[in-house]
Design a protein around this motif. Structure first.
Motif, PDB file in Angstrom:
ATOM      1  N   SER A   1       0.791  -1.240   0.000  1.00 45.61           N
ATOM      2  CA  SER A   1       0.000   0.000   0.000  1.00 45.61           C
ATOM      3  C   SER A   1       0.820   1.286   0.000  1.00 45.61           C
ATOM      4  CB  SER A   1      -0.970   0.025   1.191  1.00 45.61           C
ATOM      5  OG  SER A   1      -1.823  -1.084   1.137  1.00 45.61           O
ATOM      6  N   GLU A   2       2.087   1.210  -0.426  1.00 44.81           N
ATOM      7  CA  GLU A   2       2.879   2.431  -0.532  1.00 44.81           C
ATOM      8  C   GLU A   2       3.842   2.311  -1.709  1.00 44.81           C
ATOM      9  OE1 GLU A   2       4.867   2.751   3.258  1.00 44.81           O
ATOM     10  OE2 GLU A   2       6.514   1.465   2.621  1.00 44.81           O
ATOM     11  N   TYR A   3       4.352   3.462  -2.125  1.00 46.73           N
ATOM     12  CA  TYR A   3       5.340   3.514  -3.191  1.00 46.73           C
ATOM     13  C   TYR A   3       6.707   3.753  -2.555  1.00 46.73           C
ATOM     14  CZ  TYR A   3       1.324   3.758  -6.183  1.00 46.73           C
ATOM     15  OH  TYR A   3       0.153   3.451  -6.818  1.00 46.73           O
ATOM     16  N   ALA A   4       7.707   3.049  -3.067  1.00 48.73           N
ATOM     17  CA  ALA A   4       9.064   3.213  -2.554  1.00 48.73           C
ATOM     18  C   ALA A   4      10.033   3.215  -3.720  1.00 48.73           C
ATOM     19  CB  ALA A   4       9.414   2.088  -1.579  1.00 48.73           C
ATOM     20  N   ILE A   5      11.120   3.963  -3.558  1.00 48.44           N
ATOM     21  CA  ILE A   5      12.181   3.955  -4.556  1.00 48.44           C
ATOM     22  C   ILE A   5      13.387   3.253  -3.946  1.00 48.44           C
ATOM     23  CG2 ILE A   5      13.015   6.269  -3.907  1.00 48.44           C
ATOM     24  CD1 ILE A   5      13.707   6.563  -6.982  1.00 48.44           C
ATOM     25  N   TYR A   6      14.034   2.447  -4.763  1.00 50.79           N
ATOM     26  CA  TYR A   6      15.227   1.706  -4.363  1.00 50.79           C
ATOM     27  C   TYR A   6      16.372   2.091  -5.290  1.00 50.79           C
ATOM     28  CZ  TYR A   6      12.259  -1.476  -1.672  1.00 50.79           C
ATOM     29  OH  TYR A   6      11.378  -2.019  -0.763  1.00 50.79           O
ATOM     30  N   ASP A   7      17.509   2.452  -4.728  1.00 48.33           N
ATOM     31  CA  ASP A   7      18.719   2.624  -5.525  1.00 48.33           C
ATOM     32  C   ASP A   7      19.298   1.226  -5.745  1.00 48.33           C
ATOM     33  OD1 ASP A   7      20.987   4.713  -6.373  1.00 48.33           O
ATOM     34  OD2 ASP A   7      21.908   2.913  -5.494  1.00 48.33           O
ATOM     35  N   LEU A   8      19.672   0.912  -6.968  1.00 43.21           N
ATOM     36  CA  LEU A   8      20.159  -0.425  -7.309  1.00 43.21           C
ATOM     37  C   LEU A   8      21.679  -0.507  -7.296  1.00 43.21           C
ATOM     38  CD1 LEU A   8      17.635  -1.262 -10.181  1.00 43.21           C
ATOM     39  CD2 LEU A   8      17.495  -1.866  -7.744  1.00 43.21           C
ATOM     40  N   GLY A   9      22.314   0.228  -6.386  1.00 44.41           N
ATOM     41  CA  GLY A   9      23.772   0.233  -6.326  1.00 44.41           C
ATOM     42  C   GLY A   9      24.389   1.101  -7.397  1.00 44.41           C
TER      43      GLY A   9
ATOM     44  N   THR B   1      21.233   8.029  -5.692  1.00 48.48           N
ATOM     45  CA  THR B   1      19.834   8.451  -5.741  1.00 48.48           C
ATOM     46  C   THR B   1      19.546   9.221  -4.467  1.00 48.48           C
ATOM     47  OG1 THR B   1      19.236   6.474  -7.007  1.00 48.48           O
ATOM     48  CG2 THR B   1      17.436   7.642  -5.922  1.00 48.48           C
ATOM     49  N   ALA B   2      18.860  10.354  -4.602  1.00 45.57           N
ATOM     50  CA  ALA B   2      18.472  11.154  -3.440  1.00 45.57           C
ATOM     51  C   ALA B   2      16.994  11.499  -3.552  1.00 45.57           C
ATOM     52  CB  ALA B   2      19.305  12.430  -3.365  1.00 45.57           C
ATOM     53  N   VAL B   3      16.342  11.625  -2.406  1.00 47.33           N
ATOM     54  CA  VAL B   3      14.954  12.074  -2.353  1.00 47.33           C
ATOM     55  C   VAL B   3      14.909  13.284  -1.435  1.00 47.33           C
ATOM     56  CG1 VAL B   3      12.574  11.487  -1.744  1.00 47.33           C
ATOM     57  CG2 VAL B   3      14.056   9.746  -2.772  1.00 47.33           C
ATOM     58  N   ASN B   4      14.415  14.378  -1.967  1.00 46.24           N
ATOM     59  CA  ASN B   4      14.321  15.645  -1.220  1.00 46.24           C
ATOM     60  C   ASN B   4      15.667  16.003  -0.579  1.00 46.24           C
ATOM     61  OD1 ASN B   4      11.573  15.741  -1.907  1.00 46.24           O
ATOM     62  ND2 ASN B   4      11.027  14.548  -0.108  1.00 46.24           N
ATOM     63  N   GLY B   5      16.743  15.769  -1.328  1.00 41.87           N
ATOM     64  CA  GLY B   5      18.073  16.163  -0.892  1.00 41.87           C
ATOM     65  C   GLY B   5      18.831  15.162  -0.043  1.00 41.87           C
ATOM     66  N   GLU B   6      18.216  14.030   0.326  1.00 43.19           N
ATOM     67  CA  GLU B   6      18.892  13.026   1.146  1.00 43.19           C
ATOM     68  C   GLU B   6      19.208  11.793   0.324  1.00 43.19           C
ATOM     69  OE1 GLU B   6      17.263  11.994   4.961  1.00 43.19           O
ATOM     70  OE2 GLU B   6      16.267  13.933   5.120  1.00 43.19           O
ATOM     71  N   LYS B   7      20.488  11.354   0.351  1.00 46.13           N
ATOM     72  CA  LYS B   7      20.878  10.130  -0.356  1.00 46.13           C
ATOM     73  C   LYS B   7      20.147   8.949   0.258  1.00 46.13           C
ATOM     74  CE  LYS B   7      24.623  10.026  -3.079  1.00 46.13           C
ATOM     75  NZ  LYS B   7      25.706   9.334  -3.608  1.00 46.13           N
ATOM     76  N   ILE B   8      19.703   8.024  -0.589  1.00 43.38           N
ATOM     77  CA  ILE B   8      18.903   6.897  -0.103  1.00 43.38           C
ATOM     78  C   ILE B   8      19.373   5.588  -0.722  1.00 43.38           C
ATOM     79  CG2 ILE B   8      16.877   8.340   0.290  1.00 43.38           C
ATOM     80  CD1 ILE B   8      16.676   5.970  -2.570  1.00 43.38           C
ATOM     81  N   LYS B   9      19.017   4.502  -0.074  1.00 40.56           N
ATOM     82  CA  LYS B   9      19.063   3.156  -0.655  1.00 40.56           C
ATOM     83  C   LYS B   9      17.633   2.699  -0.914  1.00 40.56           C
ATOM     84  CE  LYS B   9      23.477   2.474  -0.580  1.00 40.56           C
ATOM     85  NZ  LYS B   9      24.192   2.609  -1.818  1.00 40.56           N
ATOM     86  N   ARG B  10      16.738   3.039   0.037  1.00 38.46           N
ATOM     87  CA  ARG B  10      15.295   2.810  -0.086  1.00 38.46           C
ATOM     88  C   ARG B  10      14.592   3.974   0.597  1.00 38.46           C
ATOM     89  NH1 ARG B  10      10.682   2.087   2.389  1.00 38.46           N
ATOM     90  NH2 ARG B  10       9.157   0.637   1.553  1.00 38.46           N
ATOM     91  N   HIS B  11      13.503   4.427  -0.006  1.00 37.48           N
ATOM     92  CA  HIS B  11      12.775   5.551   0.575  1.00 37.48           C
ATOM     93  C   HIS B  11      11.304   5.446   0.191  1.00 37.48           C
ATOM     94  CE1 HIS B  11      12.453   9.659   2.196  1.00 37.48           C
ATOM     95  NE2 HIS B  11      11.564   9.842   1.235  1.00 37.48           N
ATOM     96  N   THR B  12      10.413   5.604   1.170  1.00 40.40           N
ATOM     97  CA  THR B  12       8.978   5.659   0.891  1.00 40.40           C
ATOM     98  C   THR B  12       8.675   6.992   0.228  1.00 40.40           C
ATOM     99  OG1 THR B  12       8.484   4.238   2.771  1.00 40.40           O
ATOM    100  CG2 THR B  12       6.665   5.561   1.896  1.00 40.40           C
ATOM    101  N   LEU B  13       7.938   6.940  -0.888  1.00 39.36           N
ATOM    102  CA  LEU B  13       7.646   8.151  -1.662  1.00 39.36           C
ATOM    103  C   LEU B  13       6.275   8.720  -1.312  1.00 39.36           C
ATOM    104  CD1 LEU B  13       8.921   6.985  -5.153  1.00 39.36           C
ATOM    105  CD2 LEU B  13       9.967   8.724  -3.677  1.00 39.36           C
TER     106      LEU B  13
END
Length: 125
Positions: free
Chosen positions: A66-74, A79-91
């Motif tokens: 029930s949510e969307y998430a972005i994953y950096d694949l190495g 990959t950053a979301v709203n200025g923060e580097k991520i490996k996985r982040h709920t969008l």
């Protein structure tokens, strides 16, 4: 596939996902129509970004639980979301995704947009 400045093609049959997710890329809006949307430089990705700083298989946006998430694949460029580097982040609608140096905005077409004061101003759809 969302092409080099964007044509939509896919081998999978499109499905309607909750919230009607969209990506805004270089001023163009593309609906997400798969549970997993792949992003990268290779032509077999769903969103193809022709930038040498983008990895061949850079990131995925997934609809899960029930949510969307972005994953950096190495990726090399990160990959950053709203200025923060991520490996996985709920969008959430309005999130700004930075793939190496390319900016993508995640939107839910049925979400309300609020101005900076927190007052609702517009509903997409």
């Amino acid at each position: 596939m969302i092409g080099v400045i964007g044509q939509m093609t896919s081998k999978e049959k499109p499905i309607e996902l909750p919230g009607k997710p969209l990506l805004m890329v270089f001023g163009q809006v593309f609906p997400l129509e798969k549970r997993i949307t792949t992003i990268g430089r290779e032509m077999d990705n769903d969103l193809v970004l022709q930038n040498s700083l983008i990895s061949r298989y850079h990131a995925e946006i997934r609809y899960e639980e029930s949510e969307y998430a972005i994953y950096d694949l190495g990726s090399t460029g990160g990959t950053a979301v709203n200025g923060e580097k991520i490996k996985r982040h709920t969008l959430f609608s309005g999130d700004t995704i930075l793939l190496a140096q390319d900016q993508v905005i995640f939107l839910l077409a049925t979400a309300s947009i609020e101005d900076q004061s927190g007052k609702e101003t517009t509903t997409l759809s």
